[in-house]
Design a protein around this motif. Structure first.
Motif, PDB file in Angstrom:
ATOM      1  N   SER A   1     -31.580  86.785  84.789  1.00  0.00           N
ATOM      2  CA  SER A   1     -32.067  85.447  85.164  1.00  0.00           C
ATOM      3  C   SER A   1     -32.816  84.793  84.009  1.00  0.00           C
ATOM      4  CB  SER A   1     -32.979  85.544  86.392  1.00  0.00           C
ATOM      5  OG  SER A   1     -32.267  85.962  87.534  1.00  0.00           O
ATOM      6  N   GLU A   2     -33.603  85.566  83.291  1.00  0.00           N
ATOM      7  CA  GLU A   2     -34.339  85.037  82.137  1.00  0.00           C
ATOM      8  C   GLU A   2     -33.380  84.631  81.026  1.00  0.00           C
ATOM      9  OE1 GLU A   2     -37.010  88.138  81.094  1.00  0.00           O
ATOM     10  OE2 GLU A   2     -38.355  87.794  82.816  1.00  0.00           O
TER      11      GLU A   2
ATOM     12  N   ARG B   1     -31.286  76.317  78.315  1.00  0.00           N
ATOM     13  CA  ARG B   1     -32.211  75.595  77.452  1.00  0.00           C
ATOM     14  C   ARG B   1     -31.561  75.322  76.094  1.00  0.00           C
ATOM     15  NH1 ARG B   1     -36.506  79.081  77.199  1.00  0.00           N
ATOM     16  NH2 ARG B   1     -37.199  78.292  79.229  1.00  0.00           N
TER      17      ARG B   1
ATOM     18  N   THR C   1     -31.825  81.337  81.932  1.00  0.00           N
ATOM     19  CA  THR C   1     -32.714  80.209  81.662  1.00  0.00           C
ATOM     20  C   THR C   1     -32.686  79.831  80.188  1.00  0.00           C
ATOM     21  OG1 THR C   1     -34.184  80.866  83.483  1.00  0.00           O
ATOM     22  CG2 THR C   1     -35.107  79.402  81.792  1.00  0.00           C
TER      23      THR C   1
END
Length: 313
Positions: A298-299, A306, A302
């Motif tokens: 999940s990180e 970005r 992200t």
């Protein structure tokens, strides 16, 4: 553990071993007040040997002694490195414990002494049977002596518990068996393999930096699968929809059918090379990401979006 205090003595004191009473049950006192003091295989095996020697002349509740035998073997597995679920005594399938290694292996175990030949044969259809001695059963089983020798050896060297689990599996998942065999090859021929393969890639567990670099190397549909499943498990049709939604946003070509999932799973397996832990698990019609890596993925997701937004401004 003082040698004069044995499981047989504890069973005599308790009278019966029972699950009734929850935290105050006699079984709970046996496990937490007695078995947890063992931290090595050797004293557990000595206690089992004493229990078996005392079995035929035991003047107390013989069923409780049989239950103690099962729990002693559960503790043996724990000190060898397994995570163990102690199963209720009243279970119809006569399962005494479930031995686990991460999310990869789950072995149903039945440690029994005084069952009839036919009953033992029936139990062996659904579980790993652990017997006091060899028996012409016509079904797979393991003896306490041989299992004890294996677990003692495991405790003395840095052998992955998953390799032990693959030997004891009662199903026919040969991918898991081969993966563990490859682990053993790596341990035995570390120097030879290190000349050709980076050692870090031969560790079972994914490090955060390894996982990040690995996902960067994947094609967009495979990245989409990992990102989609980091949200929640889903079935094949829904997974294709999620991947296509990702591909539309990321500028990739849509998947045409759920049949493409097999190719993506195959691509992931090729990268694992049978050494790394699986990231995506399929259970029936459902797909999910291994829970231990969900947050990390999940990180990474992200950070991916970005960077994507920055690159497309």
């Amino acid at each position: 553990m003082p040698a004069e205090i044995t499981a047989v003595d504890v069973v005599r004191i308790l009278g019966t071993l029972s699950d009734e009473g929850g935290d105050r049950s006699s079984r709970n006192r046996f496990i937490h007040g007695y078995l947890t003091k063992y931290d090595r295989p050797e004293p557990v095996l000595a206690d089992i040997e004493n229990l078996l020697a005392s079995y035929h002349g035991f003047g107390g509740d013989i069923e409780s002694l049989e239950r103690a035998y099962g729990d002693l073997l559960n503790r043996l597995a724990e000190v060898a490195g397994f995570s163990v679920d102690y199963i209720k005594y009243s279970g119809r399938e006569k399962i005494t414990g479930i031995w686990k290694v991460n999310e990869s292996f789950e072995i149903r175990v039945s440690a029994i002494i005084g069952k009839s030949f036919e009953e033992a044969k029936g139990i062996a259809r659904n579980a790993l049977l652990i017997l006091p001695q060899e028996l012409e059963l016509g079904r797979p089983f393991v003896t306490v002596k041989r299992l004890g020798e294996l677990f003692t050896m495991v405790s003395q060297i840095e052998l992955p518990v998953s390799s032990v689990a693959s030997i004891l599996m009662t199903d026919d998942d040969y991918d898991k068996r081969i993966a563990s065999f490859m682990e053993l090859i790596f341990l035995a021929f570390r120097k030879e393999l290190s000349r050709k393969v980076q050692p870090s890639s031969l560790k079972r567990e994914w490090e955060s930096n390894e996982l990040n670099d690995f996902i960067k190397s994947l094609k967009l549909p495979t990245v989409g699968m990992l990102f989609a499943l980091s949200e929640s498990p889903c079935n094949g049709e829904e997974l294709v929809e999620r991947i296509n939604h990702f591909l539309e946003k990321a500028g990739g070509e849509r998947l045409k059918s759920p049949m493409a999932l097999g190719a993506i799973m195959g691509a992931l397996s090729k990268h694992y090379s049978g050494i790394k832990e699986e990231l995506v698990l399929r259970e029936g019609k459902s797909y999910r990401v291994a829970e231990k890596y969900r947050e990390s993925i999940s990180e990474i997701k992200t950070r991916f979006w970005r960077r994507f937004q920055e690159d497309n401004r």
